[in-house]
Write a protein that holds these residues in place. Structure first.
Motif, PDB file in Angstrom:
ATOM      1  N   LEU A 111      11.783  -8.859  -2.598  1.00  0.00           N
ATOM      2  CA  LEU A 111      11.403  -7.478  -2.888  1.00  0.00           C
ATOM      3  C   LEU A 111      10.269  -7.045  -1.966  1.00  0.00           C
ATOM      4  O   LEU A 111       9.501  -7.880  -1.476  1.00  0.00           O
ATOM      5  CB  LEU A 111      10.958  -7.344  -4.350  1.00  0.00           C
ATOM      6  N   LYS A 112      10.152  -5.751  -1.756  1.00  0.00           N
ATOM      7  CA  LYS A 112       9.036  -5.227  -0.955  1.00  0.00           C
ATOM      8  C   LYS A 112       8.615  -3.860  -1.489  1.00  0.00           C
ATOM      9  O   LYS A 112       9.332  -3.246  -2.291  1.00  0.00           O
ATOM     10  CB  LYS A 112       9.449  -5.115   0.511  1.00  0.00           C
ATOM     11  N   LEU A 113       7.462  -3.402  -1.005  1.00  0.00           N
ATOM     12  CA  LEU A 113       6.966  -2.077  -1.381  1.00  0.00           C
ATOM     13  C   LEU A 113       7.255  -1.088  -0.262  1.00  0.00           C
ATOM     14  O   LEU A 113       7.153  -1.446   0.911  1.00  0.00           O
ATOM     15  CB  LEU A 113       5.446  -2.122  -1.575  1.00  0.00           C
ATOM     16  N   LEU A 114       7.588   0.151  -0.631  1.00  0.00           N
ATOM     17  CA  LEU A 114       7.629   1.195   0.396  1.00  0.00           C
ATOM     18  C   LEU A 114       6.200   1.461   0.864  1.00  0.00           C
ATOM     19  O   LEU A 114       5.244   1.307   0.093  1.00  0.00           O
ATOM     20  CB  LEU A 114       8.221   2.492  -0.167  1.00  0.00           C
ATOM     21  N   ASP A 115       6.078   1.888   2.124  1.00  0.00           N
ATOM     22  CA  ASP A 115       4.736   2.113   2.680  1.00  0.00           C
ATOM     23  C   ASP A 115       4.001   3.260   1.998  1.00  0.00           C
ATOM     24  O   ASP A 115       2.799   3.187   1.772  1.00  0.00           O
ATOM     25  CB  ASP A 115       4.833   2.425   4.188  1.00  0.00           C
ATOM     26  N   SER A 116       4.747   4.338   1.690  1.00  0.00           N
ATOM     27  CA  SER A 116       4.021   5.489   1.133  1.00  0.00           C
ATOM     28  C   SER A 116       4.075   5.493  -0.386  1.00  0.00           C
ATOM     29  O   SER A 116       5.037   5.020  -1.000  1.00  0.00           O
ATOM     30  CB  SER A 116       4.571   6.795   1.704  1.00  0.00           C
ATOM     31  N   ALA A 117       3.017   6.031  -0.962  1.00  0.00           N
ATOM     32  CA  ALA A 117       2.904   6.066  -2.417  1.00  0.00           C
ATOM     33  C   ALA A 117       3.703   7.230  -2.973  1.00  0.00           C
ATOM     34  O   ALA A 117       3.844   8.271  -2.327  1.00  0.00           O
ATOM     35  CB  ALA A 117       1.447   6.204  -2.812  1.00  0.00           C
ATOM     36  N   TYR A 118       4.192   7.060  -4.194  1.00  0.00           N
ATOM     37  CA  TYR A 118       4.946   8.115  -4.867  1.00  0.00           C
ATOM     38  C   TYR A 118       3.999   9.126  -5.528  1.00  0.00           C
ATOM     39  O   TYR A 118       4.286  10.309  -5.609  1.00  0.00           O
ATOM     40  CB  TYR A 118       5.877   7.451  -5.885  1.00  0.00           C
ATOM     41  N   ALA A 119       2.846   8.648  -6.010  1.00  0.00           N
ATOM     42  CA  ALA A 119       1.869   9.544  -6.646  1.00  0.00           C
ATOM     43  C   ALA A 119       0.496   8.874  -6.635  1.00  0.00           C
ATOM     44  O   ALA A 119       0.402   7.651  -6.538  1.00  0.00           O
ATOM     45  CB  ALA A 119       2.285   9.839  -8.083  1.00  0.00           C
ATOM     46  N   GLU A 120      -0.535   9.697  -6.707  1.00  0.00           N
ATOM     47  CA  GLU A 120      -1.903   9.159  -6.788  1.00  0.00           C
ATOM     48  C   GLU A 120      -2.482   9.516  -8.143  1.00  0.00           C
ATOM     49  O   GLU A 120      -2.195  10.589  -8.677  1.00  0.00           O
ATOM     50  CB  GLU A 120      -2.765   9.758  -5.676  1.00  0.00           C
ATOM     51  N   GLU A 121      -3.301   8.642  -8.695  1.00  0.00           N
ATOM     52  CA  GLU A 121      -3.827   8.904 -10.030  1.00  0.00           C
ATOM     53  C   GLU A 121      -5.130   8.150 -10.281  1.00  0.00           C
ATOM     54  O   GLU A 121      -5.583   7.380  -9.435  1.00  0.00           O
ATOM     55  CB  GLU A 121      -2.775   8.565 -11.085  1.00  0.00           C
ATOM     56  N   GLU A 122      -5.701   8.394 -11.462  1.00  0.00           N
ATOM     57  CA  GLU A 122      -6.977   7.752 -11.804  1.00  0.00           C
ATOM     58  C   GLU A 122      -6.888   7.115 -13.179  1.00  0.00           C
ATOM     59  O   GLU A 122      -6.283   7.680 -14.091  1.00  0.00           O
ATOM     60  CB  GLU A 122      -8.084   8.810 -11.806  1.00  0.00           C
ATOM     61  N   TYR A 123      -7.505   5.957 -13.320  1.00  0.00           N
ATOM     62  CA  TYR A 123      -7.523   5.254 -14.599  1.00  0.00           C
ATOM     63  C   TYR A 123      -8.828   5.561 -15.357  1.00  0.00           C
ATOM     64  O   TYR A 123      -9.896   5.652 -14.756  1.00  0.00           O
ATOM     65  CB  TYR A 123      -7.504   3.735 -14.394  1.00  0.00           C
ATOM     66  N   ALA A 124      -8.700   5.680 -16.673  1.00  0.00           N
ATOM     67  CA  ALA A 124      -9.887   5.816 -17.517  1.00  0.00           C
ATOM     68  C   ALA A 124      -9.616   5.190 -18.879  1.00  0.00           C
ATOM     69  O   ALA A 124      -8.468   4.868 -19.209  1.00  0.00           O
ATOM     70  CB  ALA A 124     -10.268   7.289 -17.676  1.00  0.00           C
ATOM     71  N   ILE A 125     -10.683   5.024 -19.629  1.00  0.00           N
ATOM     72  CA  ILE A 125     -10.599   4.479 -20.997  1.00  0.00           C
ATOM     73  C   ILE A 125     -10.434   5.666 -21.947  1.00  0.00           C
ATOM     74  O   ILE A 125     -11.132   6.672 -21.809  1.00  0.00           O
ATOM     75  CB  ILE A 125     -11.889   3.687 -21.322  1.00  0.00           C
ATOM     76  N   CYS A 126      -9.505   5.558 -22.904  1.00  0.00           N
ATOM     77  CA  CYS A 126      -9.339   6.680 -23.842  1.00  0.00           C
ATOM     78  C   CYS A 126      -9.964   6.352 -25.197  1.00  0.00           C
ATOM     79  O   CYS A 126      -9.988   5.196 -25.628  1.00  0.00           O
ATOM     80  CB  CYS A 126      -7.873   7.064 -23.992  1.00  0.00           C
ATOM     81  N   VAL A 127     -10.502   7.389 -25.831  1.00  0.00           N
ATOM     82  CA  VAL A 127     -11.064   7.266 -27.186  1.00  0.00           C
ATOM     83  C   VAL A 127     -10.448   8.373 -28.053  1.00  0.00           C
ATOM     84  O   VAL A 127      -9.844   9.311 -27.530  1.00  0.00           O
ATOM     85  CB  VAL A 127     -12.613   7.419 -27.196  1.00  0.00           C
ATOM     86  N   LYS A 128     -10.646   8.235 -29.360  1.00  0.00           N
ATOM     87  CA  LYS A 128     -10.120   9.254 -30.281  1.00  0.00           C
ATOM     88  C   LYS A 128     -10.697  10.619 -29.913  1.00  0.00           C
ATOM     89  O   LYS A 128     -11.880  10.729 -29.583  1.00  0.00           O
ATOM     90  CB  LYS A 128     -10.522   8.891 -31.714  1.00  0.00           C
TER      91      LYS A 128
END
Ligand code: GLN
Length: 271
Positions: A220-237
């Motif tokens: 398996l391999k990865l395509l060079d370009s990304a499909y989307a960019e995003e950010e991770y965070a911690i969620c609270v109520k």
């Protein structure tokens, strides 16, 4: 899941926290995460401070290098960051493993205090939970067989795409290519195994996790370009500003001390 690659994606994990840190957030009397008690999340919330309380983290431990099983333990970047945040707040720490798409309702119902699961901040999720400051940037990557005729994102049209159910990869790809083109799997690794078996043509999944899976499975391999960019965070109520502010203060402190970078570097090796 031992090997985590490499330079490009490590850069993507560059932490995007605020630069200034308050040393006032430092906590003197931290508890060991190992001593976690079974105090309820509700009790913790009733107090003005989280010191001495137990913070329960909801996650889905199928997502290397952020959270995954190593023997009996659940380890990974999110686990260590969340444990360090809890320690910073003087709280005890527990991990509760569940399906990814159960995390938000667990946080909403108080079964868990917060969710840390490589969770992308989206406008839709913001309707149901509040997010901390982001602690990592990420991408959605495309995994294909080495001999695939899919050379770029444009070639995904008309293909069968495997995703992890309820994730942004699932949500975005369903929107872009239609429900019929998408094959959701409960775990990302199942999507990748299906790809290896020729049951789907491509898998869209978070970049660092994609790298971990590709390193583990031949062909398996990865395509060079990304499909989307995003950010991770911690969620609270939703509305729990006290916990969100406590987490943000702790994250700032961990960023300023270099501890956050240290945790990321432990799991994502440049080689
Ligand atoms: N970042 C993706 C999302 O938030 C996937 C997270 C995961 O599978 N743990 O939807």
């Amino acid at each position: 899941m031992k090997k985590f690659l490499t330079a490009a994606m490590a850069v993507m994990t560059a932490l995007s926290l605020g630069a200034c840190a308050s040393s006032a957030a430092k906590s003197g009397g931290t508890e060991s995460a190992k001593d976690a008690s079974s105090e309820s999340a509700g009790e913790a919330k009733a107090e003005g401070s989280y010191a001495g309380k137990t913070l329960i983290m909801a996650t889905n431990a199928e997502f290397p290098p952020y959270e995954y099983h190593e023997g009996k333990d659940i380890v990974g970047i999110d686990v260590e960051i969340a444990k360090a945040v809890a320690e910073q707040m003087g709280a005890k720490f527990e991990v509760s493993d569940m399906a990814f798409d159960a995390i938000i309702s667990a946080v909403d119902s108080g079964k868990a205090d917060f969710g840390a699961a490589g969770m992308t901040v989206t406008e839709d999720r913001k309707k149901n939970v509040d997010f901390s400051d982001t602690y990592a940037t990420s991408v959605q990557s495309v995994i294909v067989p080495e001999n695939s005729d899919i050379k770029s994102i444009d070639d995904l049209k008309g293909k069968k795409i495997g995703v992890q159910q309820g994730t942004t990869g699932d949500i975005y790809a369903t929107k872009d290519y239609g429900k019929d083109a998408i094959q959701p799997f409960p775990k990302g690794v199942d999507a990748v195994l299906a790809l290896g078996a020729g049951k789907v043509d491509a898998v869209i999944i978070d970049g660092n996790t994609a790298k971990a899976f590709v390193a583990d499975q031949k062909g398996l391999k990865l395509l060079d370009s990304a499909y989307a960019e995003e950010e991770y965070a911690i969620c609270v109520k939703k509305g729990n500003t006290e916990l969100r502010d406590g987490i943000n203060a702790a994250l700032k402190e961990l960023k300023a001390s270099g501890k956050l970078d240290e945790i990321v570097a432990k799991y994502i090796k440049a080689d």
